[in-house]
Write an enzyme that holds these catalytic residues in place. Structure first.
Site, PDB file in Angstrom:
ATOM      1  N   HIS A   1      33.501  40.012  44.071  1.00  0.00           N
ATOM      2  CA  HIS A   1      33.978  40.277  42.712  1.00  0.00           C
ATOM      3  C   HIS A   1      32.828  40.486  41.726  1.00  0.00           C
ATOM      4  O   HIS A   1      32.826  39.899  40.641  1.00  0.00           O
ATOM      5  CB  HIS A   1      34.849  39.113  42.218  1.00  0.00           C
TER       6      HIS A   1
ATOM      7  N   HIS B   1      41.262  37.806  40.534  1.00  0.00           N
ATOM      8  CA  HIS B   1      40.656  38.821  41.380  1.00  0.00           C
ATOM      9  C   HIS B   1      40.592  40.107  40.571  1.00  0.00           C
ATOM     10  O   HIS B   1      41.387  40.318  39.645  1.00  0.00           O
ATOM     11  CB  HIS B   1      41.456  38.984  42.660  1.00  0.00           C
TER      12      HIS B   1
END
Length: 673
Positions: A580, A623
């Protein structure tokens, strides 16, 4: 990584789905359109690409394809997408099957950029793998398909960082507007009745928090594993309640959430299938694959912002350079690595970096490539006394090859705040106070830039994290269950708001040389402490009923790793990326090392924007995919309004509906990380 779960029998599920090839994702239905690849007018070659387009999008990943579809809705507007990777059509089976991400991954293949960081001194001097999708759809074609949005507070703090500079322009990045943009991208389908009412997965969901007519399909798998059934009750026994309305602005609690999955045939929903394939025959949309943008071309100017006149591209390091002209804008959607790399290769970035790489400085912008942040994760692993998804796959039974089994996406997660990590409000407050008082010292010592603007940005970002997030009832660690390896179960602890910031930069003038990636993992000591506490919480979860009933011997860190010091040493040598990374083209004021303003325009450039995850100024407890679909949807509105273009064509989700029986579809395989 995530795991896969189990359900049992299901019969026919009828529901309304968008009549596009993307929404049937290869389903064999008598009324389905023919494959969009057979007569794909939009795919062009170097010989057939036009001399100019209104908008040139550099990058055909998640955000780039959303922009391509939205900006080309008006047939009078010409749009070109330049993608460095292939279309992915020859490996569609591995992309389309959710289970393919676990068992037939495309990572470490030509469909992965295969980036690596430089050795990280505070993380065992290890060079970390940084996989990113190199294919149409980008990382949305290879990721784990989690749908987890940030909290309302985090998004409003993002807006707040820009509101002082331009409060009106910052409004799209506040919760009210951004929430609607995220929902606009999706169509939600509730779980199968057996999953919902039979106790399988202990699902909690709310249709009101999701969209009803967007291109991306959102739902739940047809099958879950037994450990997923135990997930929420075990967390509740530790005082971590179930999150009743996931993705509605609150992230704290335990859940088995939805995924980017199409329940009509149990395939991956991703930006190519959802946004590009339905419009692939638009005459005003062109897609050129296997073409790397090497630099932006600017008009000569003695003063004022530079105007981009086009981009240069090539299909190899030694191949001929070609130029295509931009009538309106150049939009960078190359992701956290690609977008800052293109800017620097074009002469836009930190002066010292550009000069060292042999690139003429066009616009000195010290924040390009700076403020780099990433989620780190580490998993506690136990032997499993119950069957895992990995066991089922390894056995290779007929069931293991079915769409039902391969639909299993383990979305069992939990989000905990600082108080729960330290098991005491006083201890959490003391930790937060120590961070707040040391902010100036850390800013002076840890910023990998001599630019005062970048240092100010570091201070501002970490002030938000320390004083607006860590001292509130917001998540700081994510827990993730995984059962996709044979014979073992793992639960990861992932830090969500790292205080360590790194950078990436070029060291040559070639777009075919990977940039230097230096996330500076664990340079801020708080990150290691927070992850240590997360691991201790995971170990407590492993002893909690009913989950503990299927867990055997602890494999990692193992029974010899006991003290805080030993856990920290294990983390230094074992923690890995959660995939990420963000902030390398941060949306911040220029005085804080920002790269783009609230309208996504690059400072110093008249008609160049960045639209991808590189613009987020700090990490969310989420996310990245869900946010980035919302970002690209909102960006398309901003761009169209700025250019006074009206949508003259039907939207992606206004093409009609049909009813699809949801049984016995053939399922391709796909990949994920």
């Amino acid at each position: 990584m995530r795991s896969l779960e189990f359900l049992v029998a299901f019969s026919v599920l009828s529901y309304s789905a968008v009549t596009s090839a993307s929404h049937i994702h290869g389903a064999h239905h008598p009324h389905a359109r023919r494959s969009p690849y057979l007569h794909a007018r939009s795919y062009v070659t170097e010989e057939t690409v036009a001399e100019s387009y209104d908008f040139i999008i550099a990058g055909g990943g998640l955000a780039g394809l959303v922009l391509a579809a939205r900006l080309s809705e008006n047939p009078s507007t010409k749009v070109l997408v330049l993608e460095a990777g292939d279309s992915g059509d020859t490996v569609a089976d591995r992309i389309n099957s959710p289970g393919g991400a676990y068992y037939q991954s495309l990572l470490y293949t030509p469909y992965d950029w295969q980036y690596k960081t430089i050795p990280q001194p505070q993380a065992g001097n290890r060079a970390f793998d940084w996989p990113r999708g190199k294919v149409l759809g980008g990382s949305s074609a290879v990721n784990a398909m989690y749908l987890v949005r940030p909290s309302e507070t985090e998004v409003n703090e993002w807006e707040g960082l820009m509101s002082g500079e331009d409060s009106e322009a910052a409004k799209p990045w506040g919760w009210d507007q951004f929430y609607e943009s995220m929902k606009r991208s999706e169509t939600f389908t509730p779980p199968l009745p057996d999953t919902e009412t039979g106790g399988n997965g202990n699902l909690t969901w709310s249709a009101s928090t999701h969209g009803t007519s967007g291109p991306m399909q959102v739902s739940y798998p047809a099958f879950v594993m037994s450990q997923v059934n135990d997930w929420i009750p075990s967390l509740e026994s530790l005082g971590i309640p179930a999150l009743q309305e996931p993705n509605g602005g609150t992230t704290l609690g335990a859940l088995v959430g939805p995924s980017w999955i199409n329940p009509s045939n149990w395939t991956r929903s991703y930006s190519k299938a959802a946004y590009l394939d339905p419009v692939i025959n638009r005459e005003n949309l062109a897609v050129l694959v296997n073409s790397t943008v090497t630099r932006i071309i600017f008009a000569d100017a003695s003063s004022g912002d530079l105007t981009a006149t086009g981009v240069e591209f090539a299909n190899s390091a030694d191949g001929p350079r070609k130029v295509v002209n931009a009538n309106r804008e150049v939009i960078l959607a190359g992701g956290v690595v690609g977008s800052p790399q293109i800017l620097m290769l074009s002469g836009v970035g930190p002066r010292d970096v550009l000069e060292a790489a042999g690139v003429d400085v066009k616009v000195e912008l010290p924040g390009v490539g700076q403020h780099l942040q990433d989620h780190l994760t580490a998993g506690v692993v136990w032997e499993s006394t119950a069957e895992t998804a990995g066991n089922i796959n390894e056995a290779g039974s007929d069931f293991a090859k079915t769409p039902k089994f391969l639909s299993f996406i383990n979305a069992a997660t939990a989000w905990v705040n600082l108080t729960r990590l330290f098991e005491s409000g006083d201890a959490a407050a003391a930790f937060q106070t120590s961070l707040s008082s040391g902010l100036s010292n850390f800013s002076a010592d840890l910023v990998p830039s001599n630019s005062p603007e970048v240092v100010e940005g570091y201070k501002k970002i970490n002030d938000v994290i320390v004083n607006k997030i860590l001292n509130t009832d917001l998540a700081v660690v994510e827990l993730l269950l995984a059962t996709n390896s044979p014979g073992v179960v793992s639960v990861q602890a992932a830090i969500q708001h790292p205080l360590s910031q790194g950078r990436l930069y070029i060291n040559t003038s070639s777009a075919f040389d990977p940039p230097i990636i230096d996330p500076q993992y664990f340079t801020h000591p708080a990150d290691l402490i927070i992850m240590r506490q997360g691991v201790k919480l995971v170990r407590s979860l492993g002893q909690a009923p009913p989950l503990n009933g299927s867990l055997g011997r602890e494999v990692a860190p193992g029974p010899t790793v006991v003290t805080d010091e030993q856990v920290e040493e294990w983390l230094i040598n074992q923690a890995s990326t959660q995939y990420h990374p963000i902030a390398s083209c941060a949306m911040l004021p220029k005085s804080q090392g920002g790269v783009v303003n609230a309208k996504l325009q690059v400072y110093g450039l008249a008609n160049v924007r960045v639209v991808d995850a590189s613009i987020y100024p700090f990490e969310f407890a989420s996310h990245v995919g869900a946010s980035t679909y919302g970002l690209a949807e909102k960006a398309s509105d901003i761009i169209l309004i700025h250019n006074n273009i009206k949508n003259a064509a039907p939207s992606l989700h206004a093409m009609g509906t049909w009813t699809i029986p949801c049984i016995a579809f053939s399922l391709a395989s796909v990949l994920i990380f």
